[in-house]
Motif scaffolding. Structure first.
Motif, mmCIF file in Angstrom:
data_model
loop_
_atom_site.group_PDB
_atom_site.id
_atom_site.type_symbol
_atom_site.label_atom_id
_atom_site.label_comp_id
_atom_site.label_asym_id
_atom_site.label_seq_id
_atom_site.Cartn_x
_atom_site.Cartn_y
_atom_site.Cartn_z
ATOM 1 N N VAL A 96 0.860 -1.192 0.000
ATOM 2 C CA VAL A 96 0.000 0.000 0.000
ATOM 3 C C VAL A 96 0.887 1.230 0.000
ATOM 4 N N VAL A 97 0.589 2.172 -0.903
ATOM 5 C CA VAL A 97 1.282 3.452 -0.941
ATOM 6 C C VAL A 97 0.314 4.527 -0.458
ATOM 7 N N LEU A 98 0.767 5.271 0.552
ATOM 8 C CA LEU A 98 -0.071 6.264 1.208
ATOM 9 C C LEU A 98 0.499 7.658 0.967
ATOM 10 N N GLY A 99 -0.334 8.569 0.490
ATOM 11 C CA GLY A 99 0.074 9.956 0.309
ATOM 12 C C GLY A 99 -0.931 10.889 0.954
ATOM 13 N N SER A 150 4.848 5.173 2.897
ATOM 14 C CA SER A 150 4.218 6.466 3.137
ATOM 15 C C SER A 150 5.036 7.588 2.509
ATOM 16 N N LEU A 151 4.369 8.443 1.765
ATOM 17 C CA LEU A 151 5.028 9.555 1.084
ATOM 18 C C LEU A 151 5.145 10.738 2.048
ATOM 19 N N GLY A 152 5.984 10.560 3.078
ATOM 20 C CA GLY A 152 6.125 11.560 4.132
ATOM 21 C C GLY A 152 5.503 11.057 5.415
ATOM 22 N N LYS A 153 5.739 11.811 6.508
ATOM 23 C CA LYS A 153 5.143 11.439 7.802
ATOM 24 C C LYS A 153 4.773 12.679 8.611
ATOM 25 N N GLY A 154 4.497 13.786 7.921
ATOM 26 C CA GLY A 154 4.126 15.021 8.604
ATOM 27 C C GLY A 154 2.843 14.874 9.413
ATOM 28 N N MET A 171 -0.924 7.423 8.426
ATOM 29 C CA MET A 171 0.119 6.406 8.441
ATOM 30 C C MET A 171 0.160 5.713 9.802
ATOM 31 N N LYS A 172 0.113 6.508 10.879
ATOM 32 C CA LYS A 172 0.167 5.947 12.229
ATOM 33 C C LYS A 172 -1.058 5.069 12.515
ATOM 34 N N ALA A 173 -2.215 5.451 11.980
ATOM 35 C CA ALA A 173 -3.421 4.647 12.192
ATOM 36 C C ALA A 173 -3.264 3.268 11.562
ATOM 37 N N LEU A 174 -2.734 3.204 10.336
ATOM 38 C CA LEU A 174 -2.540 1.924 9.659
ATOM 39 C C LEU A 174 -1.417 1.130 10.310
ATOM 40 N N GLU A 175 -0.375 1.800 10.763
ATOM 41 C CA GLU A 175 0.696 1.100 11.478
ATOM 42 C C GLU A 175 0.128 0.393 12.715
ATOM 43 N N GLU A 234 7.448 2.332 5.679
ATOM 44 C CA GLU A 234 8.680 2.820 5.070
ATOM 45 C C GLU A 234 8.382 4.221 4.536
ATOM 46 N N VAL A 235 9.111 5.211 5.019
ATOM 47 C CA VAL A 235 8.843 6.593 4.625
ATOM 48 C C VAL A 235 9.694 6.962 3.415
#
Length: 270
Positions: free
Chosen positions: A120-123, A151-155, A172-176, A184-185
């Motif tokens: 999964v790619v998350l933006g 993840s395309l960033g982690k802001g 991202m944190k919710a899916l983690e 992987e950022v």
């Protein structure tokens, strides 16, 4: 200005965009006063300049068109962004992504095989961050023997003209948490992303400076690569932000003030 003596050795600048050059918004955004002229003067001075952004709501081509419409003289080659880096990673590892990204970013992945996804790619998907879409990404990840979340960033958040907005890091944190996986950022603050930006800039870290409004993604990410990093008091900067172990050197009111210092030292070199 004596404390800025190190600036004499600087040959190149990495520059965040949103919150530094302009404030984004539904209408395309508003440039910060004087920033376009400041960029023009820096480039004319001989200093190298590379935009280092976590922008994932548009392709690089569309992003540059927007910047040029605001008066910024920049090219696609002068923009380091997460989506192209993610495409390189996907090809290199034979990954087929399920995309949870902004619809305007999808063309960046046009040549990537997306059949039978194995990651999964998350933006920054903005309005696409619905429960249904997040749950679909969750089901795909939880069903994988070895789940891969990119993840395309982690802001945590960013600023638009109408206020602060949740950034990709929150989702991202919710899916983690739900999938017991570590993302992987690809993007700031990942060290590899800054290394790619420095390679495109063509300047070693000790001769480069990062300028941004995010103490973690911009300042912290650059410092782990051996760069100096400056934080501006525009964009998402706030005196009410949670305390951080990261410390900029130094803090400045805006990018125009910082550019003025570097232009001063460029003149002294001549």
């Amino acid at each position: 200005m004596a404390s800025w003596g190190w600036a004499r050795a600087v040959r190149g600048l990495l520059l965040d965009v949103s919150g530094v050059l302009y404030d984004s918004g539904a209408d395309g955004g508003v440039p910060i006063a004087g920033s376009a002229e400041a960029v023009r003067r820096i480039k004319a001075s001989g200093l190298k300049l590379q935009l280092c952004t976590n922008e994932t709501q548009a392709t690089r081509q569309d992003f540059v068109r927007k910047l040029r419409a605001m008066g910024f003289e920049v090219s696609v080659a002068e923009v380091t962004a997460p989506a192209p880096a993610a495409c390189h990673l996907l090809r290199e590892r034979g990954l087929r992504p399920h995309l949870l990204v902004h619809h305007d970013l999808v063309p960046e992945f046009a040549e990537i095989d997306k059949t039978n996804p194995n990651c999964v790619v998350l933006g920054d998907a903005a309005e696409n961050f619905t429960y249904a879409n997040l749950n679909e990404a969750f089901r795909l990840l939880i069903g994988m023997e070895k789940p891969v979340l990119i993840s395309l960033g982690k802001g945590r958040y960013y600023k638009e003209t109408d206020g602060l907005k949740l950034d990709v890091g929150a989702y991202m944190k919710a899916l983690e948490y739900a999938c017991d996986v570590q993302a992987e950022v690809v993007g700031k603050p990942a060290k590899s992303f800054f290394e790619s930006a420095l390679a495109e800039l063509g300047v070693p870290p000790e001769q480069a400076v990062m300028i941004g409004d995010d103490i973690v993604s911009d300042v912290g990410g650059a410092q782990q690569c051996g760069m100096r990093a400056l934080q501006v008091r525009t964009g998402k900067y706030s005196t009410m932000a949670p305390p951080s172990m990261v410390h900029p050197h130094p803090l400045s009111s805006d990018v125009i003030c910082i550019f003025t210092v570097f232009l001063h030292f460029q003149v002294l070199k001549q």
